[in-house]
Design an enzyme around this catalytic site. Structure first.
Site, mmCIF file in Angstrom:
data_model
loop_
_atom_site.group_PDB
_atom_site.id
_atom_site.type_symbol
_atom_site.label_atom_id
_atom_site.label_comp_id
_atom_site.label_asym_id
_atom_site.label_seq_id
_atom_site.Cartn_x
_atom_site.Cartn_y
_atom_site.Cartn_z
ATOM 1 N N LYS A 238 -14.099 -2.422 120.899
ATOM 2 C CA LYS A 238 -13.106 -2.259 119.824
ATOM 3 C C LYS A 238 -12.381 -0.933 120.028
ATOM 4 C CE LYS A 238 -13.173 -0.244 115.872
ATOM 5 N NZ LYS A 238 -11.791 0.307 115.824
ATOM 6 N N GLU B 134 -20.889 9.699 122.118
ATOM 7 C CA GLU B 134 -20.035 10.777 122.650
ATOM 8 C C GLU B 134 -19.173 11.254 121.500
ATOM 9 O OE1 GLU B 134 -20.137 12.178 125.447
ATOM 10 O OE2 GLU B 134 -21.219 10.776 126.723
ATOM 11 N N CYS C 125 -11.831 16.395 123.058
ATOM 12 C CA CYS C 125 -13.158 16.796 122.566
ATOM 13 C C CYS C 125 -13.699 18.032 123.278
ATOM 14 C CB CYS C 125 -14.116 15.632 122.693
ATOM 15 S SG CYS C 125 -14.005 14.844 124.288
ATOM 16 N N GLU D 288 -13.867 21.333 113.863
ATOM 17 C CA GLU D 288 -13.045 20.755 114.926
ATOM 18 C C GLU D 288 -11.677 20.410 114.336
ATOM 19 O OE1 GLU D 288 -13.985 16.725 116.277
ATOM 20 O OE2 GLU D 288 -13.707 17.365 118.348
#
Ligand code: NAD
Length: 496
Positions: free
Chosen positions: A194, A268, A302, A399
């Site tokens: 997905k 991840e 990331c 983040e």
């Protein structure tokens, strides 16, 4: 917040954006594009122009169930193929991507707003991921068969895990899909993937392009939201492993729904990479390194070099160099020649990044360059450097996932290491020093899955990528990814 009109940064706009070749409408299940059981659709937008590119199916639980059933039906046949046969399929997929690279680059750039150079790098890396996995799938290493107990011969079989569910993010849509599809198929699994609801187009296009190369049901693509189709993949009883690349919150939810069926989980997740610049570093190289690795893909990365820790004795000089570098960054739409950064992925994300910049102002930090939205259309934000950042500031641990780099100072090596490790994330870090002893010892004490020395964000398909702590577990790339998507079976023969 308003757009600046004294602009250091403006958006370079391509005269005529190249037309994107869109995928068919539908979900790729059992080797064909088929309609969803739901009439709901999701609008897919070009974030650099705010134009709607196309609608894709909203996706339903029943669609996931059909895709998992197709993957289950294909499982035994694909697992029975030799590594050589599976490898040949992966090599053909790489060739198909290469033959269609311009089409895929244009589509990826249109759906993400990223510059052509970044899309080009994404597609090149995706091709190499398939080629690497094609080779690595033929070279699994295990302990040799032999007698490890008296009169008993042990043999280790390496088997596929089975049906793997994959959930991908929006920052590198095709590349993150390739990082999963290649090792998962190489290890003999079938899969249901997905893509992010915001960026499904290149993954659907890939399915269309490679449909003739893979047996029906081996690769299935469903669209839709994390809450509906993503959740169903992670809880489905016939999915043996679920792998997600995404935020920490999504990873936690996936792991929680996977727990009921005790399926394997591969995570991840996010990052907040420290960049530790010592007083003996080549400061110009470090500033150029942060320009490149902190702003690559607009900082929507990331492993982004987003949190600089610089020794106090060189902080002023380094900051001056960094601000000069960042002031030169060019912003533009895909196809606008030499633009280094493009738009944010969506209005919602653009609003999030602008809210983070407002927090920076509220916290009394200094915005040395950038800090504002840029005039639309499109969701553009200026490349930004934040300075005078104290150890405890929110920006050191949150983040932002945008074109924002913060600069903190430290006074001793011990402090630098402690502060760099003071984050929930553990994905990546870098160390900048010309002192060999430091370059050897500091990386060993940093709690991150990848540590670069005098570099940042350089990735090799042969080397593992993945995090510690809140950044998750499991490894992408390298032979370790093939290990993660395999299981070992020990068979012991009594010959006494
Ligand atoms: P996101 O978590 O919002 O979405 C990622 C995917 O998870 C999407 O497909 C989404 O639909 C799905 N999802 C969301 N909630 C879910 C749920 N409850 N169950 C199942 N699926 C769910 O992340 P994003 O905004 O698309 O991507 C940005 C994030 O991804 C950042 O945190 C970034 O650091 C991380 N990321 C990590 C890596 C890595 O290699 N570690 C690489 C790229 C991006």
């Amino acid at each position: 917040m308003t757009a600046t009109d004294t602009a250091l940064f403006t958006v370079r706009r391509a005269a005529a954006a190249p037309a994107a070749s869109l995928p068919p409408f539908g979900q790729f299940i059992g080797g064909a594009f088929i309609p969803s059981t739901s009439d709901a659709t999701v609008e897919v937008v070009n974030p650099a122009t705010e134009e709607v590119l196309m609608q894709v199916p909203g996706g339903s639980v029943e669609d996931v169930d059909a895709a998992v059933a197709a993957a289950l039906a294909a499982k035994a046949g694909w697992a029975a193929k030799t590594p050589q046969d599976r490898s040949a399929v992966l090599l053909r997929i790489a060739d198909v991507i290469e033959a269609n690279r311009e089409l895929l680059e244009t589509l990826e750039a249109a759906n993400t707003g990223k510059p052509g150079a970044v899309a080009e790098d994404d597609i090149s890396s995706a091709i190499d991921t398939f080629r690497f996995s094609a080779g690595a799938a033929r070279t699994f290493n295990t302990p040799g068969a032999g007698d490890y107990a008296e009169n008993h011969t042990s043999v280790i079989l390496r088997e596929p895990v089975g049906v793997v569910g994959v959930i991908t993010p929006w920052n590198y849509p095709l590349l993150m899909a390739a990082w999963k599809i290649a090792p998962i198929l190489g290890a003999g699994n079938t899969l249901v993937l997905k893509p992010s609801e915001q960026t499904p187009l290149s993954t659907l296009k890939l399915a269309e392009l490679i449909a003739a190369e893979i047996p029906a049901g081996v690769l299935n693509i469903v669209t839709g939201s994390g809450r509906v189709t993503g959740h169903r993949i992670s809880e489905h009883p016939d999915v043996d492993l679920v792998a997600i690349t995404g935020s920490v919150g999504s990873g936690q939810q996936v792991a929680a729904s996977a727990a009921n069926t005790v399926k394997r989980v591969h995570l991840e997740l996010g990052g907040k990479a420290p960049v530790v610049v010592f007083d003996d570093a080549d400061l110009e190289a470090a500033a150029k390194g942060v320009r490149s690795a902190g702003f690559w893909n607009g900082g929507q990365e990331c492993g982004s070099a987003c949190r600089v820790l610089v020794h106090e004795s060189v902080a002023a000089k380094f900051t001056e160099l960094l601000v000069r570098e960042v002031s030169e960054i060019t912003v533009g739409t895909p196809g606008a020649g030499d633009a280094e950064i493009g738009s944010m992925i969506s209005k919602a994300h653009y609003d999030r990044v602008l809210a983070a910049l407002q927090d920076v102002r509220n916290d009394g930090l200094t915005i040395a360059v950038g800090g504002n939205a840029i005039e639309g259309p499109g969701y553009f934000i200026e490349p930004t450097v934040v300075t005078n950042v104290p150890a405890s500031a929110a920006i050191t641990s949150t983040e932002i996932f945008g074109p924002v780099v913060s600069v903190e100072t430290f006074s001793t090596d011990e402090e630098a290491i402690t502060r760099a490790n003071e984050t929930v994330y553990g994905l990546a870090a870098s160390v900048w020093s010309t002192n060999a002893a430091r370059a050897l010892s500091v990386p060993r004490r940093l709690d991150f899955g990848t540590v670069w020395v005098n570099s940042h964000l350089v990735i090799a398909n042969e080397m593992p990528w993945g995090g510690f702590k809140g950044s998750g577990y499991g490894r992408d790339l390298s032979a370790y990814a093939l290990e993660d998507f395999s299981r070992t079976k020990h068979i012991m023969y009594n010959h006494g």
